[in-house]
Enzyme design. Structure first.
Site, PDB file in Angstrom:
ATOM      1  N   TRP A 133       0.867  -1.183   0.000  1.00 43.43           N
ATOM      2  CA  TRP A 133       0.000   0.000   0.000  1.00 43.43           C
ATOM      3  C   TRP A 133       0.901   1.228   0.000  1.00 43.43           C
ATOM      4  CZ3 TRP A 133      -1.853   2.776   4.837  1.00 43.43           C
ATOM      5  CH2 TRP A 133      -2.797   3.774   4.516  1.00 43.43           C
ATOM      6  N   ASP A 214      -1.927  -5.781   8.953  1.00 44.49           N
ATOM      7  CA  ASP A 214      -2.787  -4.694   8.482  1.00 44.49           C
ATOM      8  C   ASP A 214      -4.004  -5.325   7.801  1.00 44.49           C
ATOM      9  OD1 ASP A 214      -3.947  -2.400   7.582  1.00 44.49           O
ATOM     10  OD2 ASP A 214      -2.352  -1.848   6.189  1.00 44.49           O
ATOM     11  N   LYS A 249     -13.845   0.256   4.325  1.00 45.49           N
ATOM     12  CA  LYS A 249     -14.376  -0.511   3.203  1.00 45.49           C
ATOM     13  C   LYS A 249     -15.550  -1.387   3.616  1.00 45.49           C
ATOM     14  CE  LYS A 249     -10.511   0.834   1.115  1.00 45.49           C
ATOM     15  NZ  LYS A 249      -9.338   1.508   1.622  1.00 45.49           N
TER      16      LYS A 249
HETATM   17  N1  PLP Z   1      -3.999  -0.454   4.784  1.00 48.48           N
HETATM   18  C1  PLP Z   1      -4.223  -0.853   3.528  1.00 48.48           C
HETATM   19  C2  PLP Z   1      -3.498  -2.039   3.008  1.00 48.48           C
HETATM   20  C3  PLP Z   1      -5.122  -0.154   2.717  1.00 48.48           C
HETATM   21  O1  PLP Z   1      -5.322  -0.554   1.463  1.00 48.48           O
HETATM   22  C4  PLP Z   1      -5.798   0.966   3.254  1.00 48.48           C
HETATM   23  C5  PLP Z   1      -6.736   1.750   2.436  1.00 48.48           C
HETATM   24  O2  PLP Z   1      -6.688   1.834   1.246  1.00 48.48           O
HETATM   25  C6  PLP Z   1      -5.538   1.337   4.564  1.00 48.48           C
HETATM   26  C7  PLP Z   1      -4.631   0.606   5.300  1.00 48.48           C
HETATM   27  C8  PLP Z   1      -6.151   2.537   5.204  1.00 48.48           C
HETATM   28  O3  PLP Z   1      -7.502   2.503   5.365  1.00 48.48           O
HETATM   29  P1  PLP Z   1      -8.290   3.713   6.020  1.00 48.48           P
HETATM   30  O4  PLP Z   1      -8.942   4.439   4.902  1.00 48.48           O
HETATM   31  O5  PLP Z   1      -9.258   3.045   6.942  1.00 48.48           O
HETATM   32  O6  PLP Z   1      -7.339   4.579   6.755  1.00 48.48           O
END
Ligand code: PLP
Length: 400
Positions: A133, A214, A249
């Protein structure tokens, strides 16, 4: 006299948000944005789940006061999060070995976890998957850590290069922090198998590594319980570890910024000490978390009726993404594309690493108004019954 900001340089644009800006400025009616990390319904809209609507309606009617929350958020929310991650009958929960703090999305959970770890073990290096990410590296670097990659994706098989990953993890110094995508790997859609997770747990144990899972997409691969497999293997291992989780999500609550950091400790007494330090991290960052998202999630997860509604709606999102995967593969075949795209069906979560080159992605944008990340990552959840054929035709043209 010169400004105190005279030496401030322009920061590079966020690659994905930059893509959105370009997309919004595009006047073509047929344009499609496959660059985002958001679930859209078949009408191309971000859904507001019925379970969320029901919980919000009840909250609005009761007009609760808006006092400060506890620094770690409400306990009803923590318990709901823990049951999803560890299973409600988990021995760790019964033993008081898990602490959970509400966080500002999955990102906020990673950040308070990183800040806590920086005080615990300031000299550790953080290892993230290659690729990962796009915010992982910057987030841990801004928390003061050195960040390195461990091998992960294998473009040749479009899966995980597990041998290389193992070899790397097996050679890391004790105390290294390893960030692992618990399911629905972003950006590749390639996950570890059950047996591979068990091996990773063994490597973390043998090497004295600090696992940081994560979990941003629980429920988007196979369902709530099966998607927790990585957490469950670590939970059974006796190791201490971190889990960041997000409802952005799975509840379609992106802008409410609702997630959680959970930390597994060795014992109840240790949990109390760890939580006391985590609360200092939170207190000095934003004092205490917002009310609304946690209240909605806790209300949905604690009501059997709303929970069922949510699980059905989550299954609906998961099934629609799967249908778009199959639909894209079939449509590409129908367009006469000889290249085998069946891997798209096997990838999990919202994304696919399509193998499209940066040049092909560029052609999709200029010739067709189809926006994707230059790495070839596309978001399947941005496809729908109206744009699928158009996207397939465009991909067929650029790969021909
Ligand atoms: N970790 C990963 C792997 C993600 O893909 C995302 C969002 O795209 C997040 C963390 C962060 O999510 P949030 O929008 O809840 O901060």
């Amino acid at each position: 006299t010169s400004s105190i900001f005279a030496a401030v340089e322009m920061a590079p644009r966020d690659p994905i948000l930059g893509l959105n800006e370009a997309f919004n400025a595009d006047a073509r009616e047929t344009k499609v944005n496959l660059g985002v990390g958001v679930y859209y319904d078949d009408n191309g809209k971000i859904p507001l789940l019925n379970a969320v609507k029901a919980a919000e309606k009840a909250r609005l009617e009761s007009m609760p006061p808006r006092g400060y929350q506890p620094i770690e958020g409400p306990s009803a929310y923590a318990q709901a999060v823990q049951a999803l991650l560890f299973g409600k009958d988990s021995a760790l929960l019964a033993n008081g070995q898990v602490i959970t703090a509400e966080a500002l999305g999955g990102t906020g959970a990673l950040k308070i976890g990183a800040d806590f770890l920086k005080r615990l073990n300031p000299d550790a290096t953080v290892y993230i998957s290659d690729p990962s990410w796009e915010n992982h590296r910057a987030l841990f670097e801004f928390a003061g850590f050195k960040v390195e990659n461990y091998p992960y994706y294998d473009a040749a098989t479009r899966g995980v290069d597990f041998a290389a990953m193992k070899a790397c993890l097996g050679g890391l110094p004790a105390g290294s922090i390893v960030v692992l995508h618990a399911c629905c790997h972003n950006p590749t859609g390639a996950d570890l198998t059950d047996a591979q997770w068990q091996e990773v747990v063994g490597l973390c144990r043998d090497g004295g590594l600090v696992p940081f899972l994560d979990m941003a997409y629980q429920g988007f691969a196979d369902g709530i319980e099966p998607d927790a497999v990585a957490v469950r293997h670590f939970a059974a291992s006796g190791l201490q570890f971190f889990v960041s989780s997000s409802f952005s999500k799975s509840f379609s609550l992106y802008g409410e910024r609702i997630g959680a950091l959970s930390i597994v400790t060795a014992a109840r007494e240790e949990s109390a000490r760890v939580l006391s330090q985590l609360k200092r991290v939170i207190r000095t960052n934003y004092s205490n978390p917002p009310i609304h998202g946690a209240a909605v999630v806790a209300a949905v997860l604690s009501s059997p009726e709303l929970r069922q509604m949510w699980e059905d709606e989550l299954a609906g999102m998961r099934d629609r993404i799967r249908a778009m995967r199959t639909g894209l593969v079939e449509a590409l075949k129908a367009e006469g594309v000889s290249q085998d795209f069946s891997f798209v069906i096997k990838q999990r979560g919202m994304f696919s690493y399509t193998g499209l080159t940066a040049e092909q992605v560029e052609r999709l944008r200029t010739e067709f108004g189809i926006y994707a990340v230059s790495t070839g990552r596309i978001c399947l959840a941005a496809l729908n019954s109206r744009n699928l054929a158009y996207v397939a035709r465009a991909i067929a043209k650029v790969v021909a």
